[in-house]
Design an enzyme around this catalytic site. Structure first.
Site: not given
Length: 171
Positions: A91, A100, A103, A105
């Site tokens: 990344r 990307r 990811d 989160d």
């Protein structure tokens, strides 16, 4: 994990470079190798329209709920591990909201509310605005309520999106 009160941590995963489905699976497999991080429930995988920067491939997104040992993991330490996995999977953060391979989160870290400035905010500050987070959360825990009292159903009523099968469109 047994006899330990774990924390339910919801993580949003996204990928739009390479073998996106494999990237999601590989990220979970990498996280699972850490002591005290156990993936428990996976949402369906959705194909989602890019947010922000529109001129890029669509994403594959899902949410995974992990049971995390609070004796081994703080929210900040968990975030650092997510970022390490992103780095292992190449990344690069050159373009905001850009393409990307992965990811990761933190959406929720138990019922904790955390604001450590620019490093970590939990619940994720844009989670309630993103159909690609809310719809997969519904797969896992449709009755989930955010710490501010907002249910997933209420949050979805406030945003403009549409679905076609496993595709999510949102401007």
């Amino acid at each position: 994990m047994t006899d330990i009160q774990t924390i339910k941590v919801y993580v949003s995963l996204g990928s739009n470079i390479g073998d996106t489905e494999d990237n999601l699976n590989q990220a979970v497999a990498r996280l699972e190798k850490y002591e005290g991080i156990d993936p428990e429930v996976w949402s369906e995988t959705y194909e989602t329209e890019p947010q922000g920067l529109k001129d890029q491939p669509w994403f594959k997104n899902q949410v995974v709920r992990f049971d995390v040992d609070p004796e081994l993991w703080s929210a900040e330490g968990f975030l650092s591990t997510l970022q390490a996995v992103e780095g292992q999977m190449d990344r690069v953060r050159e373009i905001k909201n850009g393409p990307r391979p992965i990811d990761l989160d933190i959406i929720l870290f138990g019922d904790r509310v955390i604001d450590s400035g620019s490093y970590l905010t939990v619940p994720h500050p844009r989670a309630l605005e993103r159909a690609f987070v809310l719809i997969p959360l519904t797969d896992i825990d449709p009755e989930l309520v955010f710490p501010d009292g907002t249910s997933i159903a209420d949050a979805l009523k406030k945003i403009d999106y549409r679905t076609e099968g496993k595709k999510i469109y949102q401007d």
